[in-house]
Design a protein around this motif. Structure first.
Motif, PDB file in Angstrom:
ATOM      1  N   ASP A 195      37.344 107.381 -54.914  1.00 50.81           N
ATOM      2  CA  ASP A 195      36.735 106.135 -54.457  1.00 50.81           C
ATOM      3  C   ASP A 195      37.703 105.179 -53.767  1.00 50.81           C
ATOM      4  O   ASP A 195      37.302 104.086 -53.363  1.00 50.81           O
ATOM      5  CB  ASP A 195      36.001 105.428 -55.612  1.00 50.81           C
ATOM      6  CG  ASP A 195      36.926 105.063 -56.762  1.00 50.81           C
ATOM      7  OD1 ASP A 195      38.141 105.325 -56.663  1.00 50.81           O
ATOM      8  OD2 ASP A 195      36.418 104.506 -57.761  1.00 50.81           O
ATOM      9  N   GLU A 198      32.546 109.174 -53.029  1.00 54.04           N
ATOM     10  CA  GLU A 198      33.238 108.127 -53.778  1.00 54.04           C
ATOM     11  C   GLU A 198      32.436 107.612 -54.961  1.00 54.04           C
ATOM     12  O   GLU A 198      32.835 106.662 -55.613  1.00 54.04           O
ATOM     13  CB  GLU A 198      33.618 106.976 -52.852  1.00 54.04           C
ATOM     14  CG  GLU A 198      32.464 106.339 -52.117  1.00 54.04           C
ATOM     15  CD  GLU A 198      32.928 105.233 -51.183  1.00 54.04           C
ATOM     16  OE1 GLU A 198      32.238 104.202 -51.133  1.00 54.04           O
ATOM     17  OE2 GLU A 198      33.966 105.403 -50.527  1.00 54.04           O
ATOM     18  N   SER A 199      31.320 108.234 -55.259  1.00 54.28           N
ATOM     19  CA  SER A 199      30.506 107.817 -56.402  1.00 54.28           C
ATOM     20  C   SER A 199      29.937 109.045 -57.101  1.00 54.28           C
ATOM     21  O   SER A 199      29.921 110.145 -56.539  1.00 54.28           O
ATOM     22  CB  SER A 199      29.363 106.915 -55.943  1.00 54.28           C
ATOM     23  OG  SER A 199      28.429 107.650 -55.164  1.00 54.28           O
ATOM     24  N   VAL A 200      29.458 108.838 -58.316  1.00 54.82           N
ATOM     25  CA  VAL A 200      28.849 109.930 -59.085  1.00 54.82           C
ATOM     26  C   VAL A 200      27.626 110.468 -58.350  1.00 54.82           C
ATOM     27  O   VAL A 200      27.472 111.685 -58.184  1.00 54.82           O
ATOM     28  CB  VAL A 200      28.452 109.447 -60.500  1.00 54.82           C
ATOM     29  CG1 VAL A 200      27.621 110.508 -61.210  1.00 54.82           C
ATOM     30  CG2 VAL A 200      29.694 109.115 -61.313  1.00 54.82           C
ATOM     31  N   GLU A 201      26.769 109.571 -57.886  1.00 53.71           N
ATOM     32  CA  GLU A 201      25.544 109.990 -57.206  1.00 53.71           C
ATOM     33  C   GLU A 201      25.865 110.783 -55.943  1.00 53.71           C
ATOM     34  O   GLU A 201      25.286 111.849 -55.699  1.00 53.71           O
ATOM     35  CB  GLU A 201      24.702 108.766 -56.858  1.00 53.71           C
ATOM     36  CG  GLU A 201      23.391 109.116 -56.169  1.00 53.71           C
ATOM     37  CD  GLU A 201      22.572 107.888 -55.829  1.00 53.71           C
ATOM     38  OE1 GLU A 201      21.440 108.062 -55.327  1.00 53.71           O
ATOM     39  OE2 GLU A 201      23.056 106.755 -56.059  1.00 53.71           O
ATOM     40  N   GLU A 202      26.797 110.276 -55.147  1.00 55.93           N
ATOM     41  CA  GLU A 202      27.159 110.933 -53.894  1.00 55.93           C
ATOM     42  C   GLU A 202      27.814 112.286 -54.157  1.00 55.93           C
ATOM     43  O   GLU A 202      27.496 113.286 -53.497  1.00 55.93           O
ATOM     44  CB  GLU A 202      28.108 110.019 -53.113  1.00 55.93           C
ATOM     45  CG  GLU A 202      28.333 110.428 -51.679  1.00 55.93           C
ATOM     46  CD  GLU A 202      29.195 109.430 -50.931  1.00 55.93           C
ATOM     47  OE1 GLU A 202      29.170 109.458 -49.690  1.00 55.93           O
ATOM     48  OE2 GLU A 202      29.896 108.624 -51.589  1.00 55.93           O
ATOM     49  N   LEU A 218      35.377 106.827 -61.118  1.00 54.15           N
ATOM     50  CA  LEU A 218      34.709 106.516 -59.867  1.00 54.15           C
ATOM     51  C   LEU A 218      34.039 105.145 -59.981  1.00 54.15           C
ATOM     52  O   LEU A 218      33.936 104.593 -61.077  1.00 54.15           O
ATOM     53  CB  LEU A 218      33.680 107.600 -59.547  1.00 54.15           C
ATOM     54  CG  LEU A 218      34.256 109.020 -59.426  1.00 54.15           C
ATOM     55  CD1 LEU A 218      33.139 110.040 -59.332  1.00 54.15           C
ATOM     56  CD2 LEU A 218      35.194 109.128 -58.231  1.00 54.15           C
ATOM     57  N   LYS A 219      33.577 104.631 -58.862  1.00 55.56           N
ATOM     58  CA  LYS A 219      33.103 103.248 -58.882  1.00 55.56           C
ATOM     59  C   LYS A 219      31.818 103.057 -59.685  1.00 55.56           C
ATOM     60  O   LYS A 219      31.516 101.941 -60.125  1.00 55.56           O
ATOM     61  CB  LYS A 219      32.920 102.733 -57.454  1.00 55.56           C
ATOM     62  CG  LYS A 219      31.870 103.462 -56.619  1.00 55.56           C
ATOM     63  CD  LYS A 219      31.838 102.882 -55.215  1.00 55.56           C
ATOM     64  CE  LYS A 219      30.753 103.512 -54.363  1.00 55.56           C
ATOM     65  NZ  LYS A 219      30.744 102.953 -52.991  1.00 55.56           N
ATOM     66  N   ASP A 220      31.051 104.133 -59.906  1.00 61.07           N
ATOM     67  CA  ASP A 220      29.813 103.996 -60.675  1.00 61.07           C
ATOM     68  C   ASP A 220      29.776 104.893 -61.902  1.00 61.07           C
ATOM     69  O   ASP A 220      28.721 105.147 -62.476  1.00 61.07           O
ATOM     70  CB  ASP A 220      28.600 104.303 -59.790  1.00 61.07           C
ATOM     71  CG  ASP A 220      28.604 105.742 -59.268  1.00 61.07           C
ATOM     72  OD1 ASP A 220      29.684 106.378 -59.294  1.00 61.07           O
ATOM     73  OD2 ASP A 220      27.543 106.223 -58.849  1.00 61.07           O
ATOM     74  N   GLY A 221      30.938 105.394 -62.310  1.00 65.54           N
ATOM     75  CA  GLY A 221      30.966 106.274 -63.486  1.00 65.54           C
ATOM     76  C   GLY A 221      32.220 107.127 -63.502  1.00 65.54           C
ATOM     77  O   GLY A 221      33.269 106.715 -63.003  1.00 65.54           O
ATOM     78  N   THR A 222      32.109 108.326 -64.063  1.00 56.81           N
ATOM     79  CA  THR A 222      33.270 109.203 -64.198  1.00 56.81           C
ATOM     80  C   THR A 222      32.993 110.585 -63.611  1.00 56.81           C
ATOM     81  O   THR A 222      31.847 110.987 -63.421  1.00 56.81           O
ATOM     82  CB  THR A 222      33.647 109.395 -65.680  1.00 56.81           C
ATOM     83  OG1 THR A 222      32.638 110.184 -66.330  1.00 56.81           O
ATOM     84  CG2 THR A 222      33.805 108.061 -66.397  1.00 56.81           C
TER      85      THR A 222
END
Length: 247
Positions: free
Chosen positions: A10, A37-41, A60-64
């Motif tokens: 990220d 850069e995110s869990v979803e992506e 990561l910016k929204d999780g691990t």
């Protein structure tokens, strides 16, 4: 072989730095197919692009990165975690046999990690391996994952009688009679199999002191599996002090 590679990180500058370094040390073997850069992506890109190799930051910016691994459907790829230094996390990686690189990433260590991939016959992310890692991050590890070309073996530390190294290979001798050989040198395990339970008596031998039958002042250790191992001259004083303190 050319590895289709996905970088999950990220921080923009770190993504760029890793990309440049990969081109420098393994440009002929690496094809970067995407960044996340995110869990979803990351979850979507892994399932859609089906990479051969994934470099994944833990935070990561929204999780691990662990959340990514729990959500993906496609899991036959090589995985290398990237992380800032934190000794507890590093020990958890070692106990779980998960490959990792410390930030800032060293180019030689990066090359070594990629070279290590080339010797593996299977591209499989072991769910048991990740489960053990998550467990080991939350408590003091009491089990060790030993990776071989055939399987991932999870063994309790108390099951390890001794370890014997030969070049870049280490053989674990277990209480149930099994011998498990892994393609890593003994130094990879020496800083997690520590005294007072474990002790490296010789360059080639690390033992569980609870499995000692007897030892002599001349420098020989008799183990419960009937092996007889030498104590190196440099280790004698430290070994005898440990045994005295344990009595």
């Amino acid at each position: 072989m050319i590895y289709k590679t996905l970088i999950i990180e990220d921080e923009h500058r770190l993504r760029e730095a890793l990309s440049i370094m990969l081109e420098m040390v393994a440009g002929e073997n690496i094809q970067i197919i995407g960044y996340a850069e995110s869990v979803e992506e990351a979850t979507k890109m892994i399932d859609r692009l089906k990479p051969d190799l994934v470099f994944m930051d833990i935070m990561l910016k929204d999780g691990t990165g662990f959340e990514v691994l729990q959500q993906i459907s496609f899991n036959t790829f090589h995985l290398i975690f990237t992380t800032a230094y934190e000794q507890h996390a590093i020990n958890a990686f070692k106990y779980s046999a998960v490959d990792y690189l410390l930030k800032p990433i060293d180019s030689q260590e990066l090359k070594t990690a990629i070279d290590r991939i080339a010797i593996l016959e299977e591209r499989v992310l072991e769910k048991q391996q990740i489960t053990e890692l998550q467990t080991n991050l939350s408590k003091t590890p009491d089990r060790l994952v030993l990776p071989t070309l055939e399987a991932m073996y999870v063994v309790k530390l108390e099951q390890i009688l001794r370890c014997e190294t030969s070049g870049s290979y280490t053989t674990f001798f277990l209480t149930d009679g099994r011998k498990i050989m892994v393609s890593k040198p003994l130094k990879n395990y020496e800083d997690i199999l520590l005294p007072p339970v474990f002790f490296r008596v010789h360059q080639s031998h690390l033992i569980n002191v609870n499995a000692i039958l007897s030892y002599s002042r001349e420098g020989m250790v008799h183990m419960i599996d009937k092996s007889v191992l030498p104590i190196s001259r440099a280790k004698k004083e430290q070994f005898f002090k440990l045994m005295k303190d344990e009595i």
